[in-house]
Structure formats: structure tokens, C-alpha cells
Design a protein around this motif. Sequence first.
Motif, PDB file in Angstrom:
ATOM      1  N   PRO A  33       0.800  -1.353   0.045  1.00 45.18           N
ATOM      2  CA  PRO A  33       0.222  -0.046  -0.098  1.00 45.18           C
ATOM      3  C   PRO A  33       0.920   1.166   0.002  1.00 45.18           C
ATOM      4  O   PRO A  33       0.305   2.385  -0.505  1.00 45.18           O
ATOM      5  N   GLU A  34       2.000   1.213   0.615  1.00 43.74           N
ATOM      6  CA  GLU A  34       2.828   2.508   0.500  1.00 43.74           C
ATOM      7  C   GLU A  34       3.197   2.831  -0.848  1.00 43.74           C
ATOM      8  O   GLU A  34       3.261   3.981  -1.209  1.00 43.74           O
ATOM      9  N   HIS A  35       3.353   1.742  -1.691  1.00 49.11           N
ATOM     10  CA  HIS A  35       3.840   1.957  -3.105  1.00 49.11           C
ATOM     11  C   HIS A  35       2.592   2.745  -3.846  1.00 49.11           C
ATOM     12  O   HIS A  35       2.924   3.648  -4.659  1.00 49.11           O
ATOM     13  N   SER A  36       1.439   2.230  -3.424  1.00 49.96           N
ATOM     14  CA  SER A  36       0.115   2.709  -3.999  1.00 49.96           C
ATOM     15  C   SER A  36       0.331   4.334  -3.931  1.00 49.96           C
ATOM     16  O   SER A  36      -0.101   5.182  -4.636  1.00 49.96           O
ATOM     17  N   TRP A  37       0.407   4.688  -2.474  1.00 42.93           N
ATOM     18  CA  TRP A  37       0.530   5.735  -2.236  1.00 42.93           C
ATOM     19  C   TRP A  37       1.579   6.846  -2.710  1.00 42.93           C
ATOM     20  O   TRP A  37       1.464   7.699  -3.167  1.00 42.93           O
ATOM     21  N   LEU A  38       2.791   6.420  -3.035  1.00 42.60           N
ATOM     22  CA  LEU A  38       3.927   6.895  -3.763  1.00 42.60           C
ATOM     23  C   LEU A  38       3.614   7.216  -5.167  1.00 42.60           C
ATOM     24  O   LEU A  38       4.038   8.303  -5.674  1.00 42.60           O
ATOM     25  N   HIS A  39       2.962   6.364  -5.576  1.00 41.48           N
ATOM     26  CA  HIS A  39       2.487   6.305  -7.071  1.00 41.48           C
ATOM     27  C   HIS A  39       1.460   7.556  -7.086  1.00 41.48           C
ATOM     28  O   HIS A  39       1.665   8.351  -8.068  1.00 41.48           O
ATOM     29  N   ASP A  40       0.348   7.500  -6.286  1.00 44.05           N
ATOM     30  CA  ASP A  40      -0.425   8.597  -6.496  1.00 44.05           C
ATOM     31  C   ASP A  40      -0.022   9.884  -6.262  1.00 44.05           C
ATOM     32  O   ASP A  40      -0.355  11.000  -6.760  1.00 44.05           O
ATOM     33  N   THR A  41       0.829   9.922  -5.301  1.00 48.29           N
ATOM     34  CA  THR A  41       1.476  11.420  -4.826  1.00 48.29           C
ATOM     35  C   THR A  41       2.616  11.824  -5.883  1.00 48.29           C
ATOM     36  O   THR A  41       2.938  13.055  -5.840  1.00 48.29           O
ATOM     37  N   GLY A  42       3.064  10.719  -6.712  1.00 43.63           N
ATOM     38  CA  GLY A  42       4.095  11.145  -7.822  1.00 43.63           C
ATOM     39  C   GLY A  42       5.462  11.030  -7.271  1.00 43.63           C
ATOM     40  O   GLY A  42       6.490  11.269  -7.999  1.00 43.63           O
ATOM     41  N   ARG A  43       5.794  10.812  -5.952  1.00 42.26           N
ATOM     42  CA  ARG A  43       7.118  10.792  -5.369  1.00 42.26           C
ATOM     43  C   ARG A  43       7.990   9.610  -6.086  1.00 42.26           C
ATOM     44  O   ARG A  43       9.142   9.784  -6.394  1.00 42.26           O
ATOM     45  N   ALA A  44       7.406   8.705  -6.199  1.00 43.73           N
ATOM     46  CA  ALA A  44       7.955   7.611  -7.155  1.00 43.73           C
ATOM     47  C   ALA A  44       7.275   7.085  -8.523  1.00 43.73           C
ATOM     48  O   ALA A  44       6.147   7.245  -8.678  1.00 43.73           O
ATOM     49  N   GLU A  45       8.265   6.693  -9.289  1.00 47.93           N
ATOM     50  CA  GLU A  45       7.715   6.428 -10.669  1.00 47.93           C
ATOM     51  C   GLU A  45       7.621   5.053 -11.069  1.00 47.93           C
ATOM     52  O   GLU A  45       8.571   4.315 -10.314  1.00 47.93           O
ATOM     53  N   TYR A  46       6.575   4.229 -11.585  1.00 45.04           N
ATOM     54  CA  TYR A  46       6.551   2.900 -11.583  1.00 45.04           C
ATOM     55  C   TYR A  46       6.526   2.583 -13.051  1.00 45.04           C
ATOM     56  O   TYR A  46       5.561   3.303 -13.970  1.00 45.04           O
ATOM     57  N   VAL A  47       7.213   1.525 -13.467  1.00 39.08           N
ATOM     58  CA  VAL A  47       7.171   1.234 -15.119  1.00 39.08           C
ATOM     59  C   VAL A  47       7.161  -0.580 -15.028  1.00 39.08           C
ATOM     60  O   VAL A  47       7.333  -1.003 -13.921  1.00 39.08           O
ATOM     61  N   SER A  48       7.063  -1.103 -16.034  1.00 38.98           N
ATOM     62  CA  SER A  48       6.931  -2.286 -16.081  1.00 38.98           C
ATOM     63  C   SER A  48       8.004  -2.945 -17.244  1.00 38.98           C
ATOM     64  O   SER A  48       8.136  -2.211 -18.199  1.00 38.98           O
ATOM     65  N   ILE A  49       8.720  -4.290 -16.721  1.00 36.52           N
ATOM     66  CA  ILE A  49       9.424  -4.618 -17.717  1.00 36.52           C
ATOM     67  C   ILE A  49       8.903  -6.090 -18.209  1.00 36.52           C
ATOM     68  O   ILE A  49       8.378  -6.918 -17.204  1.00 36.52           O
ATOM     69  N   THR A  50       9.183  -6.677 -19.459  1.00 34.37           N
ATOM     70  CA  THR A  50       8.446  -7.874 -19.800  1.00 34.37           C
ATOM     71  C   THR A  50       9.517  -9.111 -19.554  1.00 34.37           C
ATOM     72  O   THR A  50      10.757  -8.807 -19.314  1.00 34.37           O
ATOM     73  N   ASP A  51       8.864 -10.173 -19.544  1.00 34.98           N
ATOM     74  CA  ASP A  51       9.818 -11.453 -19.329  1.00 34.98           C
ATOM     75  C   ASP A  51      10.796 -11.464 -20.212  1.00 34.98           C
ATOM     76  O   ASP A  51      12.163 -11.700 -19.653  1.00 34.98           O
ATOM     77  N   LYS A  52      10.711 -11.158 -21.496  1.00 33.97           N
ATOM     78  CA  LYS A  52      11.851 -11.362 -22.527  1.00 33.97           C
ATOM     79  C   LYS A  52      12.783 -10.088 -22.271  1.00 33.97           C
ATOM     80  O   LYS A  52      13.993 -10.525 -22.345  1.00 33.97           O
ATOM     81  N   GLU A  53      12.318  -8.983 -21.658  1.00 32.27           N
ATOM     82  CA  GLU A  53      13.484  -8.027 -21.318  1.00 32.27           C
ATOM     83  C   GLU A  53      14.288  -8.414 -20.277  1.00 32.27           C
ATOM     84  O   GLU A  53      15.309  -8.051 -19.930  1.00 32.27           O
ATOM     85  N   ALA A  54      13.506  -9.060 -19.128  1.00 36.73           N
ATOM     86  CA  ALA A  54      14.476  -9.540 -18.038  1.00 36.73           C
ATOM     87  C   ALA A  54      15.227 -10.321 -18.313  1.00 36.73           C
ATOM     88  O   ALA A  54      16.431 -10.310 -17.771  1.00 36.73           O
TER      89      ALA A  54
END
Length: 407
Positions: free
Chosen positions: A323-344
Motif C-alpha cells: 500500500p505504501e507503493h500505491s500512495w507513492l504512485h498517487d503522490t508522484g514521489r516515485a515512478e513505476y514502470v513495467s518490464i517484460t519477461d523477454k527484457e528481464a
Amino acid sequence: MAEDLPNSYKTGPDENGRFGLYGGRFVSETLMPLILDLEAEYERAKTDQSFWDEMDFLWKHYVGRPSPLYHAERLSERLGGAKVYFKRDELNHTGAHKINNVLGQIILARRMGKTRIIAETGAGQHGVATATVCAKFGLKCVVYMGAHDVERQKPNVFRMKLLGAEVVPVTSGRGTLKDAMNDALRDWVTNVRDTFYCIGTVAGPHPYPAMVRDFQSIIGKETKEQMMEAEGRLPDTIIAAIGGGSNAMGLFFPFLDDKDVRIIGVEAGGKGVNEKMEHCASLTGGRPGVLHGNRTYLLQDDDGQILEGFSISAGLDYPGIGPEHSWLHDTGRAEYVSITDKEALEAFQLSCETEGIIPALEPSHALAHVMKIAPDLPADHIICMNMCGRGDKDIFAVAQHLGQDLG
């Protein structure tokens, strides 16, 4: 410990355990007394110097902290652009960051007179860490693990059994981390007297998200001190992979008040963020709901039913996030991206080739994002990535994906 926390976080979550709209304590009446007892015990421990003295001693002499901060020189040269550092928590005893938190929880369990420890695990690292510390202190250990994960993480299953733990395969649902956590909670309700539930990530009902974060924040605290020693300043960007998000919160938390430090969390993009939910990117492709005792971003359908996510990484294969990540996401303090299996997988191989470090598939996702952004950054830009686990557990899975027959 409190003096090491960011100024804006001195009070932690509110009295209901919420980070803004997220977190909380959504549990049955049977569990509520146990949760309140745990909260009270942790509040006492936080101001008890003997608790932190024991933690510091074991972190140093049993876990092997501080973990090194390592300049990945050949990787940096290969990518061009930014200077890349690894915070090498994969060198901890048991091979990941998980033991940082397990030690704290099991010391609390012993203070509370609990003799039976239960845990859930996905990639098996939290299960191994729990089994390890239970063996050290002579406690009974039961680990719930999805049947699908039991198959793809056989080395860690054997390690848990060697350490004396009972490993319970969970066949409900898709047999992954979500289902293991469901069964662990059912066990806890049934065995309230002698059992302590050791949760492995920054999720679950309050006080778990804040408590696990506090134990894992040793990662970020060390990183700040080591970076000042190595470079004379803080990094420009810090990056970590996220399933539930404990290694990431451990790195991020001590930097939250350092506004010039860019914070990036990397979720599991699986086969790509799509409507089929063939991924585990809760912040990228989900929306708020309630699961496992807390309100957070989840993968769910229009009726609020939790959907089965997908990832090559057992440790990131969870349809929610702390939940703290959800809050940091909404407040904009942290950015969240995604990486695919292939890229990993590509990042996994690059780490092996350039640095002689075999990473777990979880931090390989973080490294894949480093590979994306480092070439376009100036040479004086410093990136610090949390190498939160080593890849021993993943070599069979990686071999299969790369078409290699290990016999």
C-alpha cells in the motif's frame, strides 16, 4: 531507529494503518486480537535499544551486513551514459534481502512467546530465510508455497526442507503467491495460540507494511552512507524491482525526503501489459481494491474479483502491491514502470556476461530498466539499483526459457 527515518514519515501511517487511501486492517474478528498484540509488541520494540542491539548483531554477524555497494564498471561501459552501481543484497546469508525482515519478525515472535512460525513464499527466498532463522532459534516452521511455484523453484524447496521446514504446496487458484498467502492466513486463524505469521513483503494488514519496511530500510540507509563514501554525494536515480515491494521500499524509504533523487519501481510486465492480464503490473494495469487485509492497487475484473497475473519471476507473480507503493504512485514521489519477461531475460544474461554476477529474475527486471535509461543519461549521472537476490534458484527456469536442456 526512529532518528533514521525520513522527516515526512516520522509518524508513519495513521492510527488506522493507512497510507492516504491505502493500507488499513481488513481482517476477521478472530485475527484482530493477534494483529493488535503484534502492533503493541512492535511499538515497544521500536524504542527498546536491546531489540535493535540484537538486530544489529545478527545483521552483522549472521546475515553479513553491510552488503557491498558495487560499481558495475563493465556494465556501465557496455551501456554507455550513466554510472551504474549495484546494492548487493544478494550477498546476504540465504541469497536475498528477505532475511533482513525475517530476523526482526522472528525476534518479535520469540518475545511474544510464539513457538510455531508460518510463512508464505513465491520464489522461495522468504521461505528459505524463515526456515533458516527458525532453525537458528529452534522454532517449528511451516511454509505455504503455490504448487506452480514449487515446480519452478525446486532448489529453494529442497533448501527449506534441509533446514527443517514443512513445505505445504497450495493447489488452489493458479498455485502461486496469492494462493499461498490465502492458505497461510487460514492457518493463522486456526492456530491463534502458538503461531506467528511472518509476512514476507510490505503488504497485509497494519502493522505489517510499515514494520517490514522499517526492517528492510537498512538497505537504503547503508546505500546512502556507502554512496557518500564512494562518490561524495547521493545517487541521481535509485531503481528496484517490485512484486509486493519490500526490497524496493527498503531502498526507497531513507531517500524519500531527498527530493533530487529520482525513485523508480519496476513491476513485472510478463508478456506485456494487456487486457488479458498476462502480467503482474498492478500499478500500470490495475486499480484499487482490498486483498490480504489491506487496500491497494490490484489486478481485478469489473466485479472486483482478483485476477491471476503472470510473470516469469515467481517472486513478482502477485496481483497486488504494497500500500505504501500505491500512495507513492498517487503522490508522484516515485515512478513505476513495467518490464517484460523477454527484457528481464536479456538483462539476466547481460549481468552474467559483463559482471560475473548471476542475478535472480526479480532484480533482472530492475536491471532491464537500467539498460533502457542509462545510455541516454550523462556520464556523471549515478544510478543505484538494488541487486536484491542471486540467481541460483532461477537457473533451471532460465535454462528452460533459453531452450537449454540441463538433463
